[in-house]
Design a protein around this motif. Structure first.
Motif, mmCIF file in Angstrom:
data_model
loop_
_atom_site.group_PDB
_atom_site.id
_atom_site.type_symbol
_atom_site.label_atom_id
_atom_site.label_comp_id
_atom_site.label_asym_id
_atom_site.label_seq_id
_atom_site.Cartn_x
_atom_site.Cartn_y
_atom_site.Cartn_z
ATOM 1 N N GLY A 15 0.929 -1.207 0.049
ATOM 2 C CA GLY A 15 -0.121 0.100 0.083
ATOM 3 C C GLY A 15 0.639 1.347 -0.029
ATOM 4 O O GLY A 15 2.028 1.217 -0.079
ATOM 5 N N PRO A 16 0.279 2.459 0.056
ATOM 6 C CA PRO A 16 0.775 3.721 -0.161
ATOM 7 C C PRO A 16 1.710 4.206 0.909
ATOM 8 O O PRO A 16 2.339 5.233 0.886
ATOM 9 C CB PRO A 16 -0.267 4.588 -0.271
ATOM 10 N N VAL A 17 1.615 3.316 2.272
ATOM 11 C CA VAL A 17 2.177 3.585 3.680
ATOM 12 C C VAL A 17 2.911 2.507 3.971
ATOM 13 O O VAL A 17 1.897 1.581 4.413
ATOM 14 C CB VAL A 17 1.672 4.667 4.540
ATOM 15 N N TYR A 18 4.074 2.273 4.055
ATOM 16 C CA TYR A 18 4.599 0.991 4.944
ATOM 17 C C TYR A 18 5.847 1.475 5.429
ATOM 18 O O TYR A 18 6.472 2.436 5.514
ATOM 19 C CB TYR A 18 4.745 -0.145 3.801
ATOM 20 N N ARG A 19 6.492 0.623 6.310
ATOM 21 C CA ARG A 19 7.639 0.733 7.171
ATOM 22 C C ARG A 19 8.726 -0.079 6.805
ATOM 23 O O ARG A 19 8.309 -1.454 6.603
ATOM 24 C CB ARG A 19 7.362 0.879 8.527
ATOM 25 N N VAL A 20 9.969 -0.028 6.699
ATOM 26 C CA VAL A 20 10.914 -0.846 6.516
ATOM 27 C C VAL A 20 12.250 -0.437 7.330
ATOM 28 O O VAL A 20 12.335 0.674 7.719
ATOM 29 C CB VAL A 20 11.404 -0.900 4.984
ATOM 30 N N ARG A 21 12.746 -1.807 7.532
ATOM 31 C CA ARG A 21 13.743 -1.204 8.861
ATOM 32 C C ARG A 21 15.318 -1.575 8.171
ATOM 33 O O ARG A 21 15.482 -2.562 7.424
ATOM 34 C CB ARG A 21 13.545 -2.233 9.869
ATOM 35 N N PHE A 22 16.031 -0.453 7.980
ATOM 36 C CA PHE A 22 17.478 -0.614 7.640
ATOM 37 C C PHE A 22 18.247 -0.952 8.917
ATOM 38 O O PHE A 22 18.432 0.152 9.707
ATOM 39 C CB PHE A 22 17.965 0.669 7.017
ATOM 40 N N LEU A 23 18.622 -2.090 8.871
ATOM 41 C CA LEU A 23 19.451 -2.339 10.368
ATOM 42 C C LEU A 23 18.483 -2.035 11.562
ATOM 43 O O LEU A 23 17.314 -2.259 11.805
ATOM 44 C CB LEU A 23 20.896 -1.875 10.510
ATOM 45 N N PRO A 26 14.378 2.396 11.436
ATOM 46 C CA PRO A 26 13.011 2.302 10.619
ATOM 47 C C PRO A 26 12.823 3.404 9.692
ATOM 48 O O PRO A 26 12.836 4.565 10.258
ATOM 49 C CB PRO A 26 12.047 2.125 11.817
ATOM 50 N N VAL A 27 12.525 3.200 8.462
ATOM 51 C CA VAL A 27 12.261 4.379 7.566
ATOM 52 C C VAL A 27 10.520 4.194 7.234
ATOM 53 O O VAL A 27 10.261 3.077 6.708
ATOM 54 C CB VAL A 27 12.848 4.267 6.518
ATOM 55 N N VAL A 28 9.713 5.305 7.430
ATOM 56 C CA VAL A 28 8.500 5.144 6.652
ATOM 57 C C VAL A 28 8.315 5.541 5.348
ATOM 58 O O VAL A 28 9.181 6.477 4.996
ATOM 59 C CB VAL A 28 7.420 6.049 7.371
ATOM 60 N N VAL A 29 7.835 4.702 4.323
ATOM 61 C CA VAL A 29 7.802 5.067 3.016
ATOM 62 C C VAL A 29 6.536 5.399 2.622
ATOM 63 O O VAL A 29 5.436 4.656 3.018
ATOM 64 C CB VAL A 29 8.310 3.762 2.282
ATOM 65 N N VAL A 30 6.069 6.675 1.684
ATOM 66 C CA VAL A 30 5.133 7.213 1.630
ATOM 67 C C VAL A 30 5.025 7.627 0.126
ATOM 68 O O VAL A 30 5.733 8.100 -0.577
ATOM 69 C CB VAL A 30 4.682 8.488 2.261
ATOM 70 N N THR A 31 3.636 6.769 -0.528
ATOM 71 C CA THR A 31 3.472 7.086 -1.856
ATOM 72 C C THR A 31 2.130 7.902 -2.148
ATOM 73 O O THR A 31 1.961 7.879 -3.477
ATOM 74 C CB THR A 31 3.747 5.662 -2.926
ATOM 75 N N ASP A 32 1.398 7.978 -1.196
ATOM 76 C CA ASP A 32 0.326 8.840 -1.302
ATOM 77 C C ASP A 32 0.359 10.263 -1.487
ATOM 78 O O ASP A 32 1.069 10.849 -0.595
ATOM 79 C CB ASP A 32 -0.786 8.654 -0.291
ATOM 80 N N PRO A 33 0.031 10.937 -2.681
ATOM 81 C CA PRO A 33 0.244 12.352 -2.824
ATOM 82 C C PRO A 33 -0.407 13.134 -1.616
ATOM 83 O O PRO A 33 0.097 14.298 -1.082
ATOM 84 C CB PRO A 33 -0.343 12.823 -4.186
ATOM 85 N N ASP A 34 -1.808 12.782 -1.309
ATOM 86 C CA ASP A 34 -2.310 13.594 -0.192
ATOM 87 C C ASP A 34 -1.374 13.570 1.002
ATOM 88 O O ASP A 34 -1.602 14.543 1.769
ATOM 89 C CB ASP A 34 -3.680 12.933 0.102
ATOM 90 N N LEU A 35 -0.506 12.327 1.209
ATOM 91 C CA LEU A 35 0.188 12.527 2.410
ATOM 92 C C LEU A 35 1.540 13.136 2.304
ATOM 93 O O LEU A 35 1.827 13.809 3.000
ATOM 94 C CB LEU A 35 0.539 11.144 2.805
ATOM 95 N N PRO A 388 -0.132 2.304 -9.955
ATOM 96 C CA PRO A 388 -1.343 1.885 -10.496
ATOM 97 C C PRO A 388 -2.427 2.852 -9.734
ATOM 98 O O PRO A 388 -3.565 2.845 -10.466
ATOM 99 C CB PRO A 388 -1.615 0.493 -10.026
ATOM 100 N N ARG A 389 -2.169 3.536 -8.594
ATOM 101 C CA ARG A 389 -3.242 4.215 -7.772
ATOM 102 C C ARG A 389 -3.539 5.547 -8.328
ATOM 103 O O ARG A 389 -4.459 6.291 -8.358
ATOM 104 C CB ARG A 389 -2.910 4.345 -6.490
ATOM 105 N N LEU A 390 -2.449 5.876 -9.090
ATOM 106 C CA LEU A 390 -2.053 7.181 -9.602
ATOM 107 C C LEU A 390 -2.326 7.278 -11.115
ATOM 108 O O LEU A 390 -2.777 8.490 -11.634
ATOM 109 C CB LEU A 390 -1.080 8.041 -9.243
ATOM 110 N N TRP A 391 -1.949 6.276 -11.905
ATOM 111 C CA TRP A 391 -1.797 6.433 -13.254
ATOM 112 C C TRP A 391 -2.630 5.240 -13.979
ATOM 113 O O TRP A 391 -2.546 4.202 -13.407
ATOM 114 C CB TRP A 391 -0.265 6.380 -13.872
#
Length: 611
Positions: A15-23, A26-35, A388-391
């Motif tokens: 989905g458009p917001v998820y979290r991934v851990r680098f060692l 933690p980094v939050v990844v955002v692909t929702d333009p409204d956010l 695919p949510r935007l295009w």
């Protein structure tokens, strides 16, 4: 070097917001333009840049010094930023335009002399053009990377490899001592250094390469960083001895002053700013040229429509007119379909594919989520551009999605007519992208109305930004006049609001007298636009806000001029060994910028010759 694809797959899976851990981080990844839009633009939710990952860009000088890419928004950062913005106005770019066309023509003449049987690394050719453009436009120096020498032509097909030099010859450099030589004529050296340096910089992202300095990657970074530092020192000394033109980037940076005190920037600070602008100024544009040529070469209908537009302006060679007309500044505003092709190329292959990363300065809400202070937030451009949510059909190459309904229909008609007349040969290879125009158009339906060309990003009030949209090619006003017009517009909006009328959106001065952007219907252009003033909400090739690309206006002028000249003179075809579009796409790697890892071999046929 393929992390951009990994993040894209994760966005589709989680989905458009998820979290991934680098060692441990933690980094939050955002692909929702409204956010993510409020995080980039001025306002209470704006986040500052997370500078730690950008420290690698400080290797451009010795000893390392923070610069526009790696620094927080300090007074020094603002002074350097303002100097760059002042240099890269449309007024000044108009003065640089003859050099852009002259450099391009120099390479075109030598490529034509090489004949149709020669195979060239187009990515390298693009770098040769852009390093000469940045040398002359920014510093008033002809680096002569486009001057073709016999040994260069023999080695060219293998020169696109991005592997670093063997470590046996590498050690620490002179530490910024410089060579004592002038910088003119050293374009080949600049290309060699940058080609190896960006790979070493990308390798630094591996934590082992930061913690174990005896590994090959850290030694490569030290060596090539030292070589680049020497080049920057020679450039700075050369400009101090023979000042560049007053409209140039170098002249503005040497004259930069801190706001309030009026103190000049330290010499080392000027060097590091020049170095990072130098490197970023040609690398990013060169790879965009390369990706665009790939997409045009493998989509015959697009090439036909583009050739029709160029021919309509007298800018395309043909057997009847072997020498096309000279491109003029005024032509740039008329090349509407070329603008759409460039936009679509930057969407599919954004050279800064990894995106931008910001950090929270206090606890905050991000949609339904709570973020603590000190939380890195990644906004990955590749994932957003192909979401695919935007295009609609996000992996397909459809320049028509950037044009209004009538223009899109006209472009499709021109493509069909040109293809029927046999003006374009079949393209080599197929791949993941569409091999032709919109399928609905092929069935006799007019393409759906598409998003208007990209509009300028909203600017912060503490500086004047350059425009991302050059479709109107309007000369930019001095800073004082812009500020006055913004204040007048805000007063008018307030007055309208007090009378119960809807005030206009705050937009840059260059756009105020332009036609309003056309909102696309959801599912029509592929980009669901809720408000015409934010038509770039899913398109971030230059990022947005106060940390957007300061050189975007130069890049767009250069892209349009260089591509018009190249495509007006030559038909580009992929060499069979590249494996078609799919093969080149699979070879894409992120070495700071998105590039074909092993170059892009193409044959070039001059359009004046018979098919």
């Amino acid at each position: 070097m393929t992390s951009f694809r990994v993040f894209h797959e994760w966005a589709k899976a989680y989905g458009p917001v998820y979290r991934v851990r680098f060692l441990w981080r933690p980094v939050v990844v955002v692909t929702d333009p409204d956010l993510y839009q409020p995080l980039l633009r001025s306002g209470p939710a704006k986040l500052q840049k997370y500078t730690a990952p950008y420290k690698m860009f400080e290797v451009f000088v010795k000893p390392p010094r923070s610069n526009m890419l790696s620094s927080a928004e300090t007074p020094v950062w603002k002074a350097a930023r303002r100097a760059a913005v002042a240099a890269l106005t449309m007024n000044n770019l108009r003065l640089c335009f003859p050099h852009i066309t002259a450099v391009s023509q120099r390479l075109i003449d030598s490529l034509a002399a090489a004949g149709p049987d020669a195979v060239h690394d187009v990515d390298l050719l693009a770098q040769q053009i852009t390093v000469d453009v940045i040398g002359m436009a920014a510093f008033g120096r002809d680096l002569e990377a486009t001057v073709r020498r016999p040994q260069q032509q023999q080695q060219e097909s293998s020169a696109g490899s991005n592997s670093t030099a063997s470590s046996s010859k590498q050690g620490s450099s002179s530490g910024g001592g410089g060579s004592g030589r002038g910088i003119s004529g050293r374009g080949g050296e600049v290309l060699e250094v940058m080609r190896h340096l960006v790979v070493a910089m990308q390798a630094r992202n591996n934590p082992l390469n930061r913690w174990l300095p005896w590994r090959k990657a850290p030694r490569d970074l030290m060596y090539w960083g030292g070589r680049m530092s020497d080049l920057v020192l020679d450039l700075t000394a050369d400009m101090e001895a023979a000042p560049p033109p007053p409209h140039s980037l170098g002249a503005h940076m040497l004259a930069a002053r801190l706001q309030g005190s009026g103190e000049p920037l330290e010499r080392l600070q000027v060097m590091t700013e020049l170095g990072v602008l130098w490197g970023a100024g040609f690398e990013t544009t060169a790879h965009t040229i390369c990706w665009t040529l790939l997409l045009v070469a493998t989509h015959p209908a697009v090439e036909a429509a583009l050739l029709a537009e160029l021919a309509g302006l007298g800018l395309a060679a043909s057997p009847e007119a072997p020498q096309p007309g000279q491109i003029k500044w005024e032509h740039l505003a008329q090349l509407r379909y070329l603008s759409a092709v460039i936009n679509e190329s930057m969407r599919l292959y954004p050279v800064v594919s990894s995106g931008t990363i910001r950090i929270t300065h206090k606890p905050m809400r991000l949609g339904p989520y709570s973020l603590p202070a000190g939380q890195p937030v990644l906004i990955p451009f590749f994932s957003i551009h192909r979401s695919p949510r935007l295009w609609q059909d996000p992996d397909e190459f459809r320049p028509e999605r950037w044009l209004a309904g009538e223009e899109a229909a006209a472009a499709a008609a021109a493509a069909a007519a040109a293809a029927a007349a046999g003006q374009t040969a079949a393209a080599a290879g197929t791949g993941s992208a569409s091999s032709g125009p919109d399928e609905s158009a092929a069935e006799g339906e007019a393409p759906a109305p598409a998003a208007a060309a990209a509009t300028p990003a909203v600017v912060d009030d503490d500086y004047v930004d350059v425009a991302a949209d050059i479709s109107a090619m309007r000369d930019q006003l001095p800073q004082e006049q812009r500020q006055q017009q913004r204040q007048q517009q805000q007063q008018q909006d307030t007055s309208k609001g007090s009378k119960g009328q809807l005030g206009t959106s705050r937009v840059p001065v260059q756009q105020q007298d332009a036609a309003p952007a056309a909102a696309a219907k959801p599912g029509g252009s592929g980009l669901e636009i809720k408000d015409p003033s934010v038509s770039r909400r899913g398109f971030l090739p230059f990022s947005e806000g106060s940390r957007n690309c300061v050189g975007q206006a130069l890049a767009l002028v250069e892209l349009k001029a260089v591509l018009a000249l190249l495509l007006g003179n030559f038909a580009f075809r992929l060499a069979p060994e590249m494996g078609g579009l799919a093969g080149v796409d699979a070879d894409a790697r992120q070495a700071i910028t998105l590039r074909p890892e092993h170059g892009m071999l193409m044959s070039l046929r001059h359009r004046s010759s018979a098919s």
